[in-house]
Design an enzyme around this catalytic site. Structure first.
Site, PDB file in Angstrom:
ATOM      1  N   VAL A  89     -31.871 -90.533  21.190  1.00  0.00           N
ATOM      2  CA  VAL A  89     -32.982 -90.348  20.260  1.00  0.00           C
ATOM      3  C   VAL A  89     -33.397 -91.703  19.712  1.00  0.00           C
ATOM      4  O   VAL A  89     -32.568 -92.460  19.213  1.00  0.00           O
ATOM      5  CB  VAL A  89     -32.584 -89.413  19.089  1.00  0.00           C
ATOM      6  CG1 VAL A  89     -33.694 -89.344  18.050  1.00  0.00           C
ATOM      7  CG2 VAL A  89     -32.266 -88.014  19.608  1.00  0.00           C
ATOM      8  N   ALA A 134     -31.754 -95.801  16.464  1.00  0.00           N
ATOM      9  CA  ALA A 134     -31.580 -94.910  17.620  1.00  0.00           C
ATOM     10  C   ALA A 134     -30.144 -94.412  17.634  1.00  0.00           C
ATOM     11  O   ALA A 134     -29.303 -94.901  16.878  1.00  0.00           O
ATOM     12  CB  ALA A 134     -31.875 -95.683  18.904  1.00  0.00           C
ATOM     13  N   LYS A 135     -29.864 -93.454  18.454  1.00  0.00           N
ATOM     14  CA  LYS A 135     -28.487 -92.993  18.642  1.00  0.00           C
ATOM     15  C   LYS A 135     -28.440 -92.226  19.943  1.00  0.00           C
ATOM     16  O   LYS A 135     -29.450 -91.658  20.382  1.00  0.00           O
ATOM     17  CB  LYS A 135     -28.084 -92.060  17.484  1.00  0.00           C
ATOM     18  CG  LYS A 135     -26.597 -92.004  17.256  1.00  0.00           C
ATOM     19  CD  LYS A 135     -26.111 -93.212  16.473  1.00  0.00           C
ATOM     20  CE  LYS A 135     -24.620 -93.208  16.293  1.00  0.00           C
ATOM     21  NZ  LYS A 135     -24.167 -94.281  15.388  1.00  0.00           N
ATOM     22  N   GLY A 136     -27.256 -92.191  20.568  1.00  0.00           N
ATOM     23  CA  GLY A 136     -27.109 -91.443  21.804  1.00  0.00           C
ATOM     24  C   GLY A 136     -25.790 -90.698  21.806  1.00  0.00           C
ATOM     25  O   GLY A 136     -24.881 -91.016  21.039  1.00  0.00           O
ATOM     26  N   ASP A 175     -19.794 -96.181  19.603  1.00  0.00           N
ATOM     27  CA  ASP A 175     -19.670 -95.227  18.498  1.00  0.00           C
ATOM     28  C   ASP A 175     -18.420 -94.396  18.803  1.00  0.00           C
ATOM     29  O   ASP A 175     -17.562 -94.843  19.565  1.00  0.00           O
ATOM     30  CB  ASP A 175     -20.956 -94.374  18.399  1.00  0.00           C
ATOM     31  CG  ASP A 175     -21.036 -93.618  17.089  1.00  0.00           C
ATOM     32  OD1 ASP A 175     -21.187 -94.250  16.034  1.00  0.00           O
ATOM     33  OD2 ASP A 175     -20.922 -92.382  17.104  1.00  0.00           O
TER      34      ASP A 175
END
Ligand code: NAD
Length: 445
Positions: A89, A134-136, A175
């Site tokens: 995202v 953002a992050k995934g 992460d």
């Protein structure tokens, strides 16, 4: 997983593996108070009202820019094909490339990734580094996968989202359950597709291939600096201040070590196995040695044992939650005795708990400021990779200190201007900065 991952990750250990308490979080049991998107949005809405943000911009900022869902076929060691679901995202890229980690976890959901991507947007804006958020995530159980399976999954995920990745568009980092090894695979896969080496496509890489000096310690160093600055503001000396740290991984143990170096008395620390307490002060280097030899802090002989719940409500000057989200909620906020809470973890305090803490006069330095040291040195890594010129650890640390202290002062000034707590002030600072760039760029509608 056959080889342990060692850096900037939340890797559950044996106990957690058997109980599954980390890798199988039961989302249905999350109270709405503990829903990460709700937690983020409730603070966002308060800040937006203070800023009197116009309705159009409000709608823009409440929605992620781009949400990608990919199906990832992976050849397992058994010879069978498994298909995993992955997300990326990009919440906002208005201030610069998307920046945010990739987590491998069974509990990953699109909602969660969205919330974390928004969080990254505000975090980068609070410390004023030129990144968006953002992050995934990939829904998988890395603890049951071999290194080969993890590598194939990482490479397929990278290839599947390659259009969004890039030093100028979207820069991932480690992460939960991903680390520098995973970053190396992402960098390699991306570089193979581009036909040349692109180190700046990810941060949190090994030092040998474009990582930054000081990155491993950066989040803990930032937490130490925020503790120092808060106590200074409150007129309390850091030397001799009592400190309690929950979580003794990357962030918690380095925070404890650096605060002790500054003369603070660390009276209790804990990890998933429980806590240890000694009112005279723990020798943190000795506790780290014990953890290295015995995997957990519990059993450390020069201290009393206590539970994580007991640890959180100990009488102390400073409490540093540095483990998980939602550890300070309406259930225990009234019992907290700390004068100041410095949030090393992401989302350790619920919005309902904030209200209780405010009434009690407990100062909370929020996650998006307190633990921003990590993303700040990630930014330094990206800058060094693009320059092809690497800084010494002293340079990294002094530039980190400059940014963290300046950000603290800015947030404090906003908190005084609007008469709000530090969390709302941090959100206000961030949203104001993101909104300002939107206005300057104008709407391409
Ligand atoms: P880590 O895996 O190195 O350490 C986590 C620690 O928390 C371990 O000691 C673990 O035993 C402990 N823990 C887990 N469950 C617990 C429980 N129920 N009670 C008490 N302790 C528990 O992870 P980390 O990198 O130190 O990250 C910790 C927190 O900080 C996370 O919220 C993470 O998102 C946040 N954070 C980390 C960074 C970074 O650079 N590492 C940056 C920003 C934010």
């Amino acid at each position: 997983m056959k080889e342990p991952m060692t850096e900037t990750k939340t890797l559950p250990e044996t106990k957690a593996r058997t109980t599954g308490e980390f890798i199988h979080p039961d989302k249905d049991h999350f109270l709405s108070e503990e829903n990460p998107f709700e937690a983020m949005m409730s603070r966002f809405d308060v800040a937006v009202k203070l800023l009197n943000l116009d309705a159009g911009l409000y709608k823009v900022l409440r929605n992620p820019e781009k949400q990608i869902i990919v199906s990832l076929p992976v050849m397992m060691d058994s010879g069978e094909v498994e298909v995993f679901t992955g997300y990326r995202v990009l919440y906002s890229t208005v201030r610069g490339p998307g920046k945010g980690g990739i987590r491998f976890d069974l509990g990953v959901t699109l909602e969660e990734v969205k919330a974390l991507a928004a969080w990254m947007t505000w975090k980068c804006a609070v410390v004023n580094i030129p990144f968006g958020g953002a992050k995934g995530g990939v829904i998988c159980d890395p603890l049951t996968m071999s290194m080969g399976e993890l590598e194939r999954l990482t490479r397929r995920y990278t290839a599947s989202i390659i259009e969004t990745l890039g030093p100028d568009s979207d820069v991932p980092a480690p992460d939960v359950n991903t680390n520098e090894r995973v970053m190396a695979w992402i960098m390699d896969t991306y570089s193979m597709h581009k036909r040349h080496t692109v180190t700046s496509v990810v941060t949190g890489k090994p030092l040998e291939m474009g990582g930054s000096a000081g990155r491993r310690e950066a989040t803990g160093r930032g937490v130490m600096l925020m503790t120092r600055e808060s106590l200074k503001q409150m007129g309390l000396p850091l030397r001799g201040a009592k400190v309690v740290v929950q979580g003794f991984g990357n962030v918690g143990s380095i925070t404890a070590e650096l605060l002790q170096e500054q003369g603070a008395r660390i009276v209790a620390v804990s990890d998933v196995s429980g806590g240890v307490y000694n009112d005279k002060g723990l020798d943190i280097a000795d506790v780290i040695q014990w953890r290295e030899a015995h995997r957990y802090v519990s059993g450390y002989p020069k201290a009393q044992a206590l539970t994580n719940d007991e640890l959180l409500v100990l009488p102390t000057d400073v409490l540093v939650p540095a483990a998980l989200e939602n550890v300070i909620t309406s259930r225990n906020a009234k019992d907290i005795k700390a004068k100041v809470i410095i949030e090393g973890a992401n989302g350790p305090t619920s919005a309902a708990a904030d209200e209780v803490l405010d009434k009690k006069g407990v100062v909370v330095v929020p996650d998006i400021l307190a633990n921003a040291g990590g993303v700040t040195v990630s930014y330094f890594e990206w800058v060094q990779d693009r320059d092809g010129y690497f800084w010494t650890e002293d340079v990294v640390n002094s530039r980190l200190e400059e940014i963290m202290v300046r950000s603290f002062d800015n947030v404090l000034a906003v908190s005084k201007r609007y008469k709000v707590n530090m969390r709302i002030a941090a959100y206000t600072t961030a949203i104001e900065r993101v909104a300002a760039v939107h206005r300057l760029r104008g709407m391409y509608a």
